[in-house]
Design a protein around this motif. Structure first.
Motif, mmCIF file in Angstrom:
data_model
loop_
_atom_site.group_PDB
_atom_site.id
_atom_site.type_symbol
_atom_site.label_atom_id
_atom_site.label_comp_id
_atom_site.label_asym_id
_atom_site.label_seq_id
_atom_site.Cartn_x
_atom_site.Cartn_y
_atom_site.Cartn_z
ATOM 1 N N ASN A 1 -16.384 -4.367 0.564
ATOM 2 C CA ASN A 1 -15.505 -3.486 1.338
ATOM 3 C C ASN A 1 -14.129 -3.307 0.727
ATOM 4 O O ASN A 1 -13.099 -3.433 1.395
ATOM 5 C CB ASN A 1 -15.373 -3.986 2.780
ATOM 6 N N ARG B 1 -4.814 10.465 -3.866
ATOM 7 C CA ARG B 1 -6.093 10.151 -4.499
ATOM 8 C C ARG B 1 -7.257 10.559 -3.605
ATOM 9 O O ARG B 1 -8.302 11.006 -4.088
ATOM 10 C CB ARG B 1 -6.173 8.662 -4.806
ATOM 11 N N ASN B 2 -7.077 10.387 -2.296
ATOM 12 C CA ASN B 2 -8.166 10.767 -1.378
ATOM 13 C C ASN B 2 -8.469 12.258 -1.432
ATOM 14 O O ASN B 2 -9.600 12.669 -1.207
ATOM 15 C CB ASN B 2 -7.810 10.364 0.057
ATOM 16 N N MET C 1 0.858 -1.189 0.000
ATOM 17 C CA MET C 1 0.000 0.000 0.000
ATOM 18 C C MET C 1 0.889 1.232 0.000
ATOM 19 O O MET C 1 1.694 1.418 0.908
ATOM 20 C CB MET C 1 -0.875 0.001 1.261
ATOM 21 N N ARG D 1 -16.216 3.098 7.502
ATOM 22 C CA ARG D 1 -16.218 1.680 7.140
ATOM 23 C C ARG D 1 -14.899 1.291 6.460
ATOM 24 O O ARG D 1 -14.334 0.232 6.727
ATOM 25 C CB ARG D 1 -17.385 1.397 6.204
ATOM 26 N N GLU D 2 -14.413 2.207 5.615
ATOM 27 C CA GLU D 2 -13.151 1.944 4.897
ATOM 28 C C GLU D 2 -11.983 1.814 5.881
ATOM 29 O O GLU D 2 -11.148 0.913 5.759
ATOM 30 C CB GLU D 2 -12.916 3.098 3.930
ATOM 31 N N VAL E 1 -11.331 -0.750 -1.074
ATOM 32 C CA VAL E 1 -11.017 0.679 -0.934
ATOM 33 C C VAL E 1 -11.300 1.341 -2.285
ATOM 34 O O VAL E 1 -10.678 0.982 -3.291
ATOM 35 C CB VAL E 1 -9.544 0.895 -0.521
ATOM 36 N N PRO E 2 -12.256 2.270 -2.333
ATOM 37 C CA PRO E 2 -12.733 2.772 -3.634
ATOM 38 C C PRO E 2 -11.692 3.486 -4.482
ATOM 39 O O PRO E 2 -11.820 3.533 -5.702
ATOM 40 C CB PRO E 2 -13.860 3.734 -3.272
ATOM 41 N N ILE E 3 -10.655 4.062 -3.826
ATOM 42 C CA ILE E 3 -9.670 4.817 -4.621
ATOM 43 C C ILE E 3 -8.541 3.928 -5.132
ATOM 44 O O ILE E 3 -7.661 4.399 -5.851
ATOM 45 C CB ILE E 3 -9.055 5.964 -3.791
ATOM 46 N N LEU E 4 -8.577 2.657 -4.759
ATOM 47 C CA LEU E 4 -7.515 1.753 -5.224
ATOM 48 C C LEU E 4 -8.048 0.870 -6.357
ATOM 49 O O LEU E 4 -9.225 0.519 -6.375
ATOM 50 C CB LEU E 4 -7.034 0.864 -4.076
ATOM 51 N N ARG F 1 -10.995 12.871 -3.962
ATOM 52 C CA ARG F 1 -12.184 12.035 -3.835
ATOM 53 C C ARG F 1 -13.436 12.906 -3.716
ATOM 54 O O ARG F 1 -14.462 12.628 -4.310
ATOM 55 C CB ARG F 1 -12.020 11.199 -2.574
ATOM 56 N N ARG G 1 -11.134 0.315 -11.048
ATOM 57 C CA ARG G 1 -11.482 0.654 -9.665
ATOM 58 C C ARG G 1 -12.806 -0.018 -9.311
ATOM 59 O O ARG G 1 -13.578 -0.395 -10.209
ATOM 60 C CB ARG G 1 -11.602 2.158 -9.526
ATOM 61 N N GLU H 1 -4.346 -2.922 -6.727
ATOM 62 C CA GLU H 1 -3.891 -2.289 -5.480
ATOM 63 C C GLU H 1 -4.674 -2.805 -4.276
ATOM 64 O O GLU H 1 -4.110 -3.006 -3.193
ATOM 65 C CB GLU H 1 -4.027 -0.764 -5.589
ATOM 66 N N GLU I 1 -3.308 -6.158 -3.345
ATOM 67 C CA GLU I 1 -1.933 -6.205 -2.803
ATOM 68 C C GLU I 1 -1.799 -5.513 -1.439
ATOM 69 O O GLU I 1 -0.717 -5.524 -0.846
ATOM 70 C CB GLU I 1 -0.938 -5.583 -3.782
ATOM 71 N N VAL I 2 -2.903 -4.899 -0.939
ATOM 72 C CA VAL I 2 -2.830 -4.112 0.293
ATOM 73 C C VAL I 2 -2.137 -4.873 1.428
ATOM 74 O O VAL I 2 -1.199 -4.378 2.047
ATOM 75 C CB VAL I 2 -4.246 -3.660 0.737
ATOM 76 N N VAL J 1 -12.245 -1.505 7.563
ATOM 77 C CA VAL J 1 -11.749 -2.619 6.734
ATOM 78 C C VAL J 1 -10.220 -2.641 6.754
ATOM 79 O O VAL J 1 -9.598 -3.700 6.915
ATOM 80 C CB VAL J 1 -12.272 -2.498 5.290
#
Lengths: 404, 233
Positions: free
Chosen positions: B100, A9-10, A1, A292-293, B102-105, A13, B145, B109, B112-113, A296
């Motif tokens: 669940n 990127r965030n 990561m 939630r993100e 991650v929306p930006i990955l 968003r 994505r 990605e 591989e987190v 996770v």
């Protein structure tokens, strides 16, 4: 990561929210950069004028002269002090000083009489360049004097008028002579403006019947020598004499200038408080939207410190963009203000602690102009991000995963 | 079940109570069970039966009120929060009902987190993740994505993410609840294949009869107790 990539990127968003946050930071930073340059320019200009026009870096007097100025308290062998200092790269000029009465055709006023060698004095002081009307002293014109602007006004004299100077000579006799006003100074300092009468040193020496010695040495240090080191060198060259830096001669102004950085930092923090609230709000929203993100991420093994780092990196990315945009706005304005400046003709009559403001207000464009506002912004953003970052880091993964 | 192998998961007389307002809810009542390597086990039961609570305890996301939970040889009650994080990262894979991701990955990605968190170098990560994405049928979609993929595709990425770190066990909470029946069938086929070919240990919680039918071992829970534990043909 890749955390920096994720943070970057965030930022995009919720583009609208990031745009508002970055705009707030940009506008505040640009304004404070310009203000920082101007205020530093104002105070550094005052310091420069004090040193270059009036005080020099260091002054030497006979012991006791400053507390009770008297024409009898003289430095009897000034050359023995000047020679070693000049050999070490210092510039030195001697001045003869006295007090008396100056009179025009109808009015009279107390005056401080200052005798100097125009050529030598030009190496330590720019006072000769501050003549507003007429011209500066010339050795060939022994009867020519230059006077302060307020004195000229109160005596109703101008260039070409006759000025009578009255004083007590060293032998106790009455000293009086007629001179011609060759020049009137512009604003240089309250004391000089109100009472200064500059004469060629030999002329004043003759008026006061002082065959030898001087009352004051004005010393300018080489640019690389720190002020306190310069004072130490002068003390070594003038043992037993009263040696003072300009800061010791005008402690109020010195303290004022010294407190400038602190006052500006306080101002930055006050202005940035509003920005901090915007950032805090935006980052809290960003965290709450992603509970939630975060849950996770923590569930799959991301540690709290990594979550903190991610939120801080998002703040850092926005700050970096704001700094770039802020510089883009502020640098052209600062370039203009540092070269063209602002003409503050009416304000230049005002003085602060005996020092006057320059007629031409120019901004300063140096490292400190930028480090203060940018550093303060980074500090405020870090504080504002702290709470949302800790909030995200402390989330319970189980609760966060099921957050709706 | 195996007699010789050490269990990956071992629950001994586990209870878990929750405070709900002023009342106390007993979610698990003295549950004991063992999961062995290579099993494909399903925890089934109606809502409130305790299957998700059991899954959370096994996943080191929750702590029991009493009793012992051991995962991959670690007694969870003795581990710190940091150690629990490391255990989840290194030994447990999660597949959630709502994917669940991650929306930006991208898919790659996201998958591989966990490996990146483990500090595995980029080259090794790439080889493993690309292989896994191909295995779950997402070859060519690695740069997409989550919002550019269907629910089934997203759940496949979640499976790849769960498998990437070669965990001792993959916990899947209602993995087919959010997809249509055709996609659910495909996902079950995939997980069955992974279990068969790669010997991945799966533990599902579900009340979907299609999932229950695929289980080799079916544990049925009611009111926080195991009422049936059987091996299916």
């Amino acid at each position: 990561m890749n955390l920096p990539r994720m943070a970057w990127r965030n930022v995009f968003r919720n583009a609208r929210r990031s745009a508002v946050t970055i705009s707030a930071m940009t506008v505040a930073l640009a304004a404070l950069l310009v203000l920082s340059g101007l205020i530093r320019g104002l105070y550094l200009g005052m310091e420069r004028d004090l040193v270059e026009l009036e005080l020099g870096d260091v002054q030497v007097h006979a012991p006791g002269y400053r507390n009770r100025p008297s024409i009898y308290e003289r430095l009897e062998a000034p050359d023995s002090i000047i020679a070693p200092l000049e050999a070490a790269g210092f510039r030195v000029s001697s001045r003869l000083r006295g007090s008396g009465l100056a009179a025009g055709a109808k009015e009279s006023a107390g005056a401080q009489l200052i005798g100097l060698d125009p050529a030598r004095d030009a190496t330590v002081s720019d006072i000769g360049t501050k003549v507003a009307e007429g011209r500066w002293l010339e050795v060939s014109d022994a009867r020519g004097v230059v006077i302060g602007r307020k004195l000229a006004k109160s005596l109703h004299v101008g260039v070409g008028d006759t000025l009578l100077l009255l004083s007590t000579a060293a032998d106790g006799s009455m000293a009086n002579e007629l001179y011609t006003v060759r020049g009137v100074l512009g604003p240089v300092g309250d004391g000089l403006d109100r009472s200064a009468v500059f004469l060629v040193q030999q002329t004043l020496r003759e008026l006061l019947e002082l065959p030898e010695g001087v009352h004051q040495l004005i010393v300018r240090r080489p640019p690389t020598v720190p002020l306190l080191d310069a004072k130490a060198a002068v003390v070594a060259a003038a043992p037993g004499q009263d040696v003072n830096t300009w800061k010791e001669l005008m402690p109020t102004v010195a303290q004022l200038l010294q407190s400038t950085e602190g006052s500006m930092m306080l101002m930055f923090l006050v202005v940035y408080l509003a920005v901090g609230i915007v950032v805090l709000n935006a980052m809290l929203m960003a965290v709450f939207e992603r509970i939630r993100e975060f849950g996770v991420l923590k569930a799959v093994g991301v540690k709290p410190r990594t979550v903190v780092a991610l939120v801080f990196l998002e703040g850092a990315a926005q700050t970096a963009i704001a700094v770039g945009l802020g510089l883009l706005l502020a640098v052209p304005a600062l370039l203009y203000l540092s070269t063209t400046g602002i003409d503050v003709g009416s304000m230049s009559a005002a003085s602060l602690g005996g020092a006057t403001f320059s007629q031409h207000w120019v901004a300063v464009l140096d490292r400190q102009t930028f480090t203060g506002p940018i550093g303060a912004l980074a500090f405020v953003v870090s504080v504002a991000i702290g709470y949302p970052a800790l909030k995200a880091a402390r989330l319970d993964p189980l609760e966060a995963i099921h957050h709706r | 079940m195996s007699d010789s192998a050490q269990p990956i998961v071992s629950l001994r007389d586990v209870t878990r109570t929750y405070a709900q307002g002023k009342t106390e809810v007993l979610a698990l009542r003295g549950v004991s069970l063992e999961i062995f390597p290579g099993e494909l086990t399903v925890l089934s039961g109606p809502s409130g039966s305790g299957k998700t609570t059991a899954l959370n305890l096994i996943g080191a996301l929750d702590r029991p009120t009493s009793g012992s939970v051991r995962v991959d040889g670690h007694e969870l009650a003795t581990l710190s929060r940091g150690e629990l994080s490391e255990l989840r990262r290194d030994r447990i894979g999660f597949v959630f009902q709502a994917y669940n991701l991650v929306p930006i990955l991208t898919a790659y990605e996201n998958a591989e987190v966990v490996m990146a968190l483990q500090g595995i170098d980029a080259k090794a990560r790439r080889a493993r993740v690309m292989g896994l994405l191909a295995q779950v049928g997402l070859e060519g979609l690695e740069d997409r994505r989550p919002d550019e993929m269907s629910g089934g595709q997203q759940q496949r990425v979640a499976i790849a993410r769960a498998l990437a770190a070669k965990p001792a066990i993959v916990l899947a909470d209602e993995p087919t609840a959010n997809v249509d029946s055709e996609t659910a069938e495909a996902l079950l086929n995939l997980m069955e294949q992974l279990n068969r070919e790669l010997k991945v240990t799966f533990l599902f919680s579900t009340h979907d009869p299609r999932v229950m039918a695929r289980a080799r071992r079916l544990i049925r829970m009611v009111d926080g107790r195991i009422v049936e534990d059987k091996v299916q043909g």
